[in-house]
Design an enzyme around this catalytic site. Structure first.
Site, short mmCIF file in Angstrom:
data_model
loop_
_atom_site.label_atom_id
_atom_site.label_comp_id
_atom_site.label_asym_id
_atom_site.label_seq_id
_atom_site.Cartn_x
_atom_site.Cartn_y
_atom_site.Cartn_z
N HIS A 167 1.05 -1.01 -0.47
CA HIS A 167 0.04 -0.32 0.00
C HIS A 167 0.51 1.48 -0.08
O HIS A 167 2.00 1.20 0.41
CB HIS A 167 -1.11 -0.05 1.84
P1 TYD Z 1 -1.64 -3.22 7.65
O1 TYD Z 1 -1.19 -1.94 7.39
O2 TYD Z 1 -2.79 -3.57 6.21
O3 TYD Z 1 -0.54 -3.77 7.41
P2 TYD Z 1 0.83 -4.08 7.09
O4 TYD Z 1 1.09 -2.99 6.01
O5 TYD Z 1 2.03 -4.48 7.80
O6 TYD Z 1 0.84 -6.03 5.52
O7 TYD Z 1 -2.54 -2.69 9.51
C1 TYD Z 1 -2.69 -4.49 9.62
C2 TYD Z 1 -4.17 -4.51 10.41
O8 TYD Z 1 -3.77 -4.59 11.13
C3 TYD Z 1 -5.51 -4.10 9.64
O9 TYD Z 1 -6.27 -4.50 9.53
C4 TYD Z 1 -4.96 -2.58 10.30
C5 TYD Z 1 -4.49 -2.85 11.24
N1 TYD Z 1 -3.95 -1.67 11.88
C6 TYD Z 1 -4.18 -1.35 12.97
O10 TYD Z 1 -5.40 -0.87 13.71
N2 TYD Z 1 -3.74 0.11 13.60
C7 TYD Z 1 -2.20 0.70 12.83
O11 TYD Z 1 -1.98 1.32 13.31
C8 TYD Z 1 -2.08 -0.40 11.83
C9 TYD Z 1 0.04 -0.20 11.34
C10 TYD Z 1 -2.73 -1.53 11.95
#
Ligand code: TYD
Length: 132
Positions: free
Chosen positions: A50
């Site tokens: 992303h």
């Molecule tokens: P995501 O940002 O998609 O993880 P990555 O980019 O590392 O693959 O986040 C994974 C899950 O965690 C998603 O459901 C959102 C949640 N999340 C939070 O609740 N708070 C946060 O600060 C972050 C970064 C993610």
């Protein structure tokens, strides 16, 4: 020119070990509203995929190592984070993927805003379309 922006963090070290201090708007170039960290990753399961519209982040691999791929829509670069004294700045509109984690990898990320799903661009075609 490289699209990888590494910040060198000063290490305060002596025979007792090493200490690194992160201070908002000093060695961290933004206000820190959130810190999160990831651990227990699988080397075969990359994460991220992303970009953010506004969020600025600093990623520090505080244990083990991993790779981060940064893609600004024009070029891609991969950097290996394997040193707790190096911070990778991840700016808005930098598509990023974290991958090739070692089992002991702990990746800490400082961010200048609270978690906000509407700041994410999770579709690569939307990312390319949204580039200024
Ligand atoms: P995501 O940002 O998609 O993880 P990555 O980019 O590392 O693959 O986040 C994974 C899950 O965690 C998603 O459901 C959102 C949640 N999340 C939070 O609740 N708070 C946060 O600060 C972050 C970064 C993610």
């Amino acid at each position: 020119m490289s699209i990888i922006n590494i910040i060198d963090l000063s290490v305060i070290g002596d025979k007792r070990g090493s200490l690194i201090s992160l201070e908002q708007c000093r060695n961290v170039p933004f206000e820190i509203k959130r810190v999160y960290y990831m651990y227990g990753m699988d080397s075969q399961l990359p994460r991220g995929f992303h970009a953010h519209k506004r969020l600025r982040q600093l990623a520090v691999c505080v244990n083990g190592s991993c790779e981060v791929l940064i893609d600004n829509g024009n070029s891609q670069e991969v950097v290996r984070l394997n040193d707790p004294s190096k911070g990778l700045l991840i700016e808005p509109y930098q598509w990023h993927v974290m991958q090739s984690f070692t089992r002991d990898c702990i990746l800490m990320v400082l961010a200048d805003d609270y978690y906000n799903e509407s700041d994410y661009i999770r579709n690569y075609d939307d990312f390319l379309r949204n580039l200024q």
